[in-house]
Write a protein that holds these residues in place. Sequence first.
Motif, PDB file in Angstrom:
ATOM      1  N   GLY A   1      33.627  49.174  47.527  1.00 13.81           N
ATOM      2  CA  GLY A   1      34.387  47.984  47.906  1.00 13.81           C
ATOM      3  C   GLY A   1      35.188  47.495  46.722  1.00 13.81           C
ATOM      4  N   ALA A   2      34.609  46.544  45.964  1.00 12.65           N
ATOM      5  CA  ALA A   2      35.294  46.003  44.786  1.00 12.65           C
ATOM      6  C   ALA A   2      35.626  47.131  43.821  1.00 12.65           C
ATOM      7  CB  ALA A   2      34.410  44.965  44.106  1.00 12.65           C
ATOM      8  N   GLN A   3      36.833  47.120  43.310  1.00 13.37           N
ATOM      9  CA  GLN A   3      37.276  48.203  42.427  1.00 13.37           C
ATOM     10  C   GLN A   3      37.346  47.784  40.967  1.00 13.37           C
ATOM     11  OE1 GLN A   3      40.836  49.003  45.071  1.00 13.37           O
ATOM     12  NE2 GLN A   3      40.342  51.087  44.435  1.00 13.37           N
ATOM     13  N   THR A   4      37.211  46.503  40.690  1.00 15.33           N
ATOM     14  CA  THR A   4      37.273  46.049  39.300  1.00 15.33           C
ATOM     15  C   THR A   4      35.988  45.295  38.969  1.00 15.33           C
ATOM     16  OG1 THR A   4      38.440  44.025  39.968  1.00 15.33           O
ATOM     17  CG2 THR A   4      39.775  45.906  39.287  1.00 15.33           C
TER      18      THR A   4
ATOM     19  N   LEU B   1      38.781  37.111  34.562  1.00 15.21           N
ATOM     20  CA  LEU B   1      37.439  36.912  35.118  1.00 15.21           C
ATOM     21  C   LEU B   1      37.479  36.783  36.640  1.00 15.21           C
ATOM     22  CD1 LEU B   1      35.940  34.368  32.539  1.00 15.21           C
ATOM     23  CD2 LEU B   1      35.421  36.797  32.756  1.00 15.21           C
ATOM     24  N   SER B   2      38.485  36.107  37.146  1.00 16.91           N
ATOM     25  CA  SER B   2      38.555  35.873  38.594  1.00 16.91           C
ATOM     26  C   SER B   2      38.861  37.146  39.373  1.00 16.91           C
ATOM     27  CB  SER B   2      39.616  34.817  38.903  1.00 16.91           C
ATOM     28  OG  SER B   2      40.921  35.303  38.614  1.00 16.91           O
ATOM     29  N   ARG B   3      39.333  38.183  38.686  1.00 19.29           N
ATOM     30  CA  ARG B   3      39.705  39.418  39.365  1.00 19.29           C
ATOM     31  C   ARG B   3      38.630  40.507  39.247  1.00 19.29           C
ATOM     32  NH1 ARG B   3      43.983  36.522  38.303  1.00 19.29           N
ATOM     33  NH2 ARG B   3      45.972  36.818  39.382  1.00 19.29           N
ATOM     34  N   CYS B   4      37.520  40.198  38.585  1.00 22.50           N
ATOM     35  CA  CYS B   4      36.476  41.202  38.369  1.00 22.50           C
ATOM     36  C   CYS B   4      35.160  40.758  39.009  1.00 22.50           C
ATOM     37  CB  CYS B   4      36.238  41.411  36.873  1.00 22.50           C
ATOM     38  SG  CYS B   4      37.652  42.047  35.973  1.00 22.50           S
ATOM     39  N   ARG B   5      34.439  41.728  39.538  1.00 20.03           N
ATOM     40  CA  ARG B   5      33.092  41.437  40.029  1.00 20.03           C
ATOM     41  C   ARG B   5      32.141  41.506  38.846  1.00 20.03           C
ATOM     42  NH1 ARG B   5      29.580  44.507  44.791  1.00 20.03           N
ATOM     43  NH2 ARG B   5      27.771  43.116  44.658  1.00 20.03           N
ATOM     44  N   LEU B   6      31.453  40.402  38.580  1.00 20.65           N
ATOM     45  CA  LEU B   6      30.576  40.307  37.418  1.00 20.65           C
ATOM     46  C   LEU B   6      29.188  40.844  37.741  1.00 20.65           C
ATOM     47  CD1 LEU B   6      30.064  39.223  34.516  1.00 20.65           C
ATOM     48  CD2 LEU B   6      29.447  37.031  35.577  1.00 20.65           C
TER      49      LEU B   6
ATOM     50  N   LEU C   1      47.173  43.968  31.866  1.00 18.31           N
ATOM     51  CA  LEU C   1      46.267  44.583  32.841  1.00 18.31           C
ATOM     52  C   LEU C   1      46.063  43.741  34.103  1.00 18.31           C
ATOM     53  CD1 LEU C   1      43.354  46.152  30.752  1.00 18.31           C
ATOM     54  CD2 LEU C   1      45.087  47.347  32.102  1.00 18.31           C
ATOM     55  N   LEU C   2      46.550  42.506  34.094  1.00 17.02           N
ATOM     56  CA  LEU C   2      46.260  41.601  35.210  1.00 17.02           C
ATOM     57  C   LEU C   2      46.659  42.173  36.566  1.00 17.02           C
ATOM     58  CD1 LEU C   2      46.983  37.925  34.078  1.00 17.02           C
ATOM     59  CD2 LEU C   2      44.862  38.890  34.959  1.00 17.02           C
ATOM     60  N   LYS C   3      47.868  42.679  36.673  1.00 13.80           N
ATOM     61  CA  LYS C   3      48.333  43.193  37.958  1.00 13.80           C
ATOM     62  C   LYS C   3      47.479  44.373  38.415  1.00 13.80           C
ATOM     63  CE  LYS C   3      52.376  44.847  40.504  1.00 13.80           C
ATOM     64  NZ  LYS C   3      52.011  43.994  41.659  1.00 13.80           N
ATOM     65  N   THR C   4      47.109  45.247  37.469  1.00 14.77           N
ATOM     66  CA  THR C   4      46.272  46.392  37.812  1.00 14.77           C
ATOM     67  C   THR C   4      44.890  45.935  38.274  1.00 14.77           C
ATOM     68  OG1 THR C   4      47.429  47.716  36.158  1.00 14.77           O
ATOM     69  CG2 THR C   4      45.343  48.572  36.950  1.00 14.77           C
ATOM     70  N   LEU C   5      44.354  44.891  37.637  1.00 17.63           N
ATOM     71  CA  LEU C   5      43.043  44.374  38.033  1.00 17.63           C
ATOM     72  C   LEU C   5      43.112  43.688  39.394  1.00 17.63           C
ATOM     73  CD1 LEU C   5      41.878  42.815  34.632  1.00 17.63           C
ATOM     74  CD2 LEU C   5      41.054  44.935  35.667  1.00 17.63           C
ATOM     75  N   GLU C   6      44.231  43.002  39.658  1.00 18.97           N
ATOM     76  CA  GLU C   6      44.377  42.276  40.920  1.00 18.97           C
ATOM     77  C   GLU C   6      44.618  43.223  42.092  1.00 18.97           C
ATOM     78  OE1 GLU C   6      47.511  39.423  40.895  1.00 18.97           O
ATOM     79  OE2 GLU C   6      46.678  38.316  42.582  1.00 18.97           O
ATOM     80  N   GLU C   7      45.442  44.249  41.876  1.00 18.44           N
ATOM     81  CA  GLU C   7      45.743  45.219  42.933  1.00 18.44           C
ATOM     82  C   GLU C   7      45.573  46.624  42.378  1.00 18.44           C
ATOM     83  OE1 GLU C   7      49.641  44.469  44.432  1.00 18.44           O
ATOM     84  OE2 GLU C   7      49.295  42.338  44.759  1.00 18.44           O
ATOM     85  N   PRO C   8      44.325  47.065  42.205  1.00 16.60           N
ATOM     86  CA  PRO C   8      44.098  48.402  41.643  1.00 16.60           C
ATOM     87  C   PRO C   8      44.716  49.468  42.538  1.00 16.60           C
ATOM     88  CG  PRO C   8      42.054  47.131  41.785  1.00 16.60           C
ATOM     89  CD  PRO C   8      43.082  46.401  42.581  1.00 16.60           C
TER      90      PRO C   8
END
Length: 356
Positions: free
Chosen positions: A30-33, A169-174, A141-148
């Motif tokens: 699911g989550a990619q980042t 932080l908001s774009r990554c699953r911790l 890297l923001l755009k890549t993290l938001e839409e991998p």
Amino acid sequence: MAEFTVPRLEKLDSQPEAQKLLKSFCTQPGAQTFLWAGPEGAGKKTYALSLVRNLFCKEGPACVGCATCRQVLSKTHPDIFWVHRDYFWSEDSDDKKKQGIVVDVAKHLAEKLNQAPFSAPFKVAVIPDAEGLNRDAQNVLLKTLEEPPANTIIILLAEKTGDFLPTVLSRCRLIRFPALPETMVESLLVKAYAWDKAQAQKAAREANGNLALALKFGDGNWTQFHDKVCSDFDKALLGPDEVWLAIVADYDQWEPDFLEEGERTATQRKAEVLKAAFQVYLGLWSLRLSGEMEVPSKLSSLPVDVVLRCLQKHQDMIPTNLSAKMILDHLFLELREGFQKGELPNRSFMEMSVQI
């Protein structure tokens, strides 16, 4: 790295909560980042390689090390990008003077991830020491993290989350990786690395949940460094000013044998030595806190936990722009004054630095 040190995900058990989440991810990506946060030696790099083995290997759980797994473990597989802070892919000579992971690295990584996987079902980027991404590199890297890109997984590994932009932080699953229990470190040293039980017990006790640090006790160069640091730092706190100043000058120039070869600036190498020295001395005071090591009588006027907090505070200064010499000077000045008065001075770093 030997295969048995990084088994498939099913055979790991040091981080049960993380393992549960990652096994679920393998069955239903699911989550990619991701951002995996936890202290050094908690297993983040091991779990990253183990996850990639599960995603790339076609042999299944019974695989003991096929060609694909060997490529993953050696980080030579064309679809895994193990991005270090040593200016990976950077062609700008000026970058070598900078700290951390620079913009050029982030741009090249984004370009690579936008290409289709070569042979695996995914492209996977793992960024150890991801707190080394400077602010400009994080923004790149923001755009890549938001839409991998499709079939891409990005894993940031860090000790803390405070160095990241809120947008990152908001774009990554911790996923949290807590420090390993001492008994777990001891067990891993014995079972996975075939250490003698007494040696494993001693290393695990002093490493304080840090498997990477515990493993260093198998290196003769490291143990010599360890013994020298413990002796030198005690002398700096107990002796006259001349001893303290000589030790600071020594460590500011020293390049111990345990340092691996690699392209680093002088500042980076000094920071690496300082970080290792703090690891050692924090371990010594942890043993003193537990009562396993005696506190020298002249260093008993401060509670041990106060000394540990002071050491940790100064260790946290290492990633800043402060020089290694300035950090050590300030540490010894603050602790020496604290031992003399029975409490740490309540002054700012700049106020104390004026005296140095």
